[in-house]
Scaffold this active site. Structure first.
Site, PDB file in Angstrom:
ATOM      1  N   LYS A   1       9.518   4.835 -13.018  1.00  0.00           N
ATOM      2  CA  LYS A   1       8.805   5.952 -12.384  1.00  0.00           C
ATOM      3  C   LYS A   1       8.311   6.915 -13.447  1.00  0.00           C
ATOM      4  O   LYS A   1       8.983   7.106 -14.459  1.00  0.00           O
ATOM      5  CB  LYS A   1       9.773   6.732 -11.476  1.00  0.00           C
ATOM      6  CG  LYS A   1      10.156   6.057 -10.190  1.00  0.00           C
ATOM      7  CD  LYS A   1      11.096   6.972  -9.404  1.00  0.00           C
ATOM      8  CE  LYS A   1      11.632   6.292  -8.154  1.00  0.00           C
ATOM      9  NZ  LYS A   1      10.624   5.979  -7.148  1.00  0.00           N
TER      10      LYS A   1
ATOM     11  N   ARG B   1      15.840  -1.157  -0.408  1.00  0.00           N
ATOM     12  CA  ARG B   1      15.863  -2.174   0.644  1.00  0.00           C
ATOM     13  C   ARG B   1      16.728  -3.365   0.232  1.00  0.00           C
ATOM     14  O   ARG B   1      17.278  -4.048   1.087  1.00  0.00           O
ATOM     15  CB  ARG B   1      14.425  -2.592   0.977  1.00  0.00           C
ATOM     16  CG  ARG B   1      13.685  -3.216  -0.185  1.00  0.00           C
ATOM     17  CD  ARG B   1      12.179  -3.265   0.057  1.00  0.00           C
ATOM     18  NE  ARG B   1      11.559  -1.935  -0.056  1.00  0.00           N
ATOM     19  CZ  ARG B   1      10.273  -1.694   0.192  1.00  0.00           C
ATOM     20  NH1 ARG B   1       9.482  -2.671   0.563  1.00  0.00           N
ATOM     21  NH2 ARG B   1       9.802  -0.476   0.060  1.00  0.00           N
TER      22      ARG B   1
END
Ligand code: BES
Ligand code: MN
Ligand code: ZN
Length: 501
Positions: free
Chosen positions: A272, A347
């Site tokens: 990121k 997830r």
């Protein structure tokens, strides 16, 4: 903070600050009525106080024992709900902080709500607005105003209900603050092992059970998603199973809460950027924090419901051995997943927890996670998207959690789960891939999770409201504890025998 209820007459109450919530339409009559117990200052205040939401006016009554009185606007009488009370109480907390009040009293407002709901909301608003995270402030922590020490409710009638509501509010507010503290904690103080230890400690303190799995056990269970995300880290993962199973539980098969415990999300090799993105990623265990706070409240409220909590925990880092785009993972469920972005890690760890959840034959599973930036794009910080699988009772489940959101103030709103969204997860080499594409990111993430779910299920994506850059009434900057009030409200309602089929 000590919270109590008293029937002492208004004029005789000796406190640093007496808070009087007033709706706009009540203002003239109420101020005239209060002239007798508190003095003519009240009546003279009428010109300077409209009762609009967020407003406060501090007065120094000549007749009363209270050192100060603050009128708190609740807004229009027609919109008087628990949230209006929380916000008025939050303004009361701001006044209390300004005058460094130790003892604070509330005059119970006149509302259509029952006394229990009203006093719960006032305590929540007041305590949550008083919260400050001072752990790392070396000087302020010593000298800062520590918030009111005593909070008293004046109840004329219904003091039993007021007492119950005030106590519930105190328990829930403390549970929310537990979650906030965990989110605000420096990442190096909440490694997966330390987070698991914090859960064990909380379990002991509040009276539920916690069982911590180490890496060897996680390997034995073949949790390929959790292990892959963990590969770039020097800290081992943990998987914590929490149990609240009171003897008087109304359910035999548990309700399961799954909380995303990514203790720091760098994105992994799909790194990121720092500003506005990685810089707030200590919040990526806010789902875990919400489950931990919820368990505290369940135990303290002695809710007659069998609930299991599952916390998969790891950080997501680009270390030497990190998983890479192109890796195919063998998940706990047996399915294979092609990784195309290592930043879609939440997830993967949730999928293993959701597939493990099946071994309990749960009645219902709710996962809560800071899962997608797309959720922030869709709903900002005012609400969290909620999604469900298309099994019997889907509409009722959604309605029930949205209602809990409205009541508790932790608002959630549904997004669709049409089959077509799932097509975006097709992989060339594995059963599915871990990202969909640019469109509908919150939904494709939920569609991914749905592959690992085999029971009634709700998914709450709290990426928006879990952590704030700009404060809101009774929600500070940083961790908000979002989800605790939602889940506690939902579960209290769920445990209500009248609602069970
Ligand atoms: N933890 C983030 C999601 C997030 C974003 C939480 C903003 C809180 C605030 C999650 O792991 C993530 O990185 N999601 C990616 C998924 C994408 C790569 C498919 C995202 O949303 O960008
Ligand atoms: Mn990520
Ligand atoms: Zn994440």
């Amino acid at each position: 903070m000590k919270v109590s209820v008293t029937t002492i007459p208004l004029a005789e109450l000796e406190v640093d600050l007496l808070l009087i919530p007033v709706a706009a339409e009540q203002r003239a009559r109420l101020l005239a009525d209060l002239k007798a117990p508190l003095g003519s200052t009240l009546e003279r205040a009428e010109a300077d106080f409209t009762g609009e939401a967020g407003e406060s006016l501090v007065l120094y009554p000549e007749a009363a024992r209270a050192r100060r009185v603050a009128l708190l606007g609740m807004g229009p009488a027609a919109a008087l709900d628990a949230e209006a009370l929380r916000r008025a109480a939050a303004e009361g907390a701001a006044v209390a902080a300004r005058c460094k009040a130790d003892t604070v009293a509330f005059r119970m407002p006149e509302t259509p709500l029952d006394a229990e709901v009203a006093s719960q909301a006032l305590v929540e608003g007041f305590m949550l607005a008083s919260y400050r995270f001072l752990r790392y402030k070396t000087e302020e922590a010593q000298t800062a105003y520590g918030g009111a020490q005593r909070l008293v409710f004046l109840a004329e009638q219904g003091d039993r209900a007021s007492r119950a509501g005030a106590e519930t509010g105190r328990i829930i507010a403390e549970a929310v603050m537990t979650a906030r503290d965990l989110v605000n904690l420096s990442p190096h103080e909440k490694t997966p092992t330390l987070l698991a230890r914090a859960i064990e400690k909380a379990a002991k303190k509040h009276g539920y059970e916690a069982d911590v799995w180490d890496k060897a056990l996680i390997e034995e269970e073949k949790m390929g998603g959790l292990l892959a995300v963990n590969r770039g880290s020097t800290e081992p993962p943990t998987f914590t199973v929490m149990t609240w199973k009171p003897e008087n539980a109304v359910n035999e098969r548990p309700v399961i809460l799954v909380g995303k415990g990514v203790v720091f999300d760098t994105g992994g090799l799909s790194l990121k950027p720092t500003k506005g993105s990685m810089d707030s990623m200590k919040c990526d265990m806010a789902g875990a924090a919400a489950v931990i706070g919820t368990f505290e409240a369940l135990a303290k409220l002695e809710l007659p419901l069998y609930v299991i909590g599952l916390i998969p925990a790891t950080d997501n880092r680009p270390g030497e051995n990190a998983y890479v785009p192109g890796d195919v993972l063998h998940m706990h469920s047996g399915k294979t997943v092609e990784v195309l972005n290592t930043d879609a890690e939440g997830r993967l760890i949730l999928a293993d927890a959701l597939s493990f959840a099946r071994t309990y034959m749960p009645e219902l599973v709710i996962d809560i996670a800071t899962l997608t930036g797309a959720a922030v794009v869709a709903m900002g910080t005012e609400a969290a998207p909620v999604l469900t699988n298309d099994l019997d009772g889907a509409a009722e489940r959604l309605a029930a959690i949205e209602a809990a959101g409205r009541r508790s103030g932790d608002r959630v709103h549904r997004l669709p789960m049409y089959r077509e969204y799932g097509d975006l997860l097709k992989s060339d080499v594995a059963d599915i891939k871990n990202i969909g594409g640019r469109e509908a990111g919150t939904i494709t993430a939920a569609k991914f999770l749905e592959h690992f779910v085999s029971y009634p299920w709700l998914h709450v994506d709290i990426a928006g409201p879990a952590f704030l850059d700009t404060p809101k009434p009774y929600r500070p900057r940083g961790g908000t504890g979002f989800g605790v009030r939602l889940l506690v409200d939902f579960l209290r309602d769920y445990a209500n025998p009248k609602k069970r089929r």
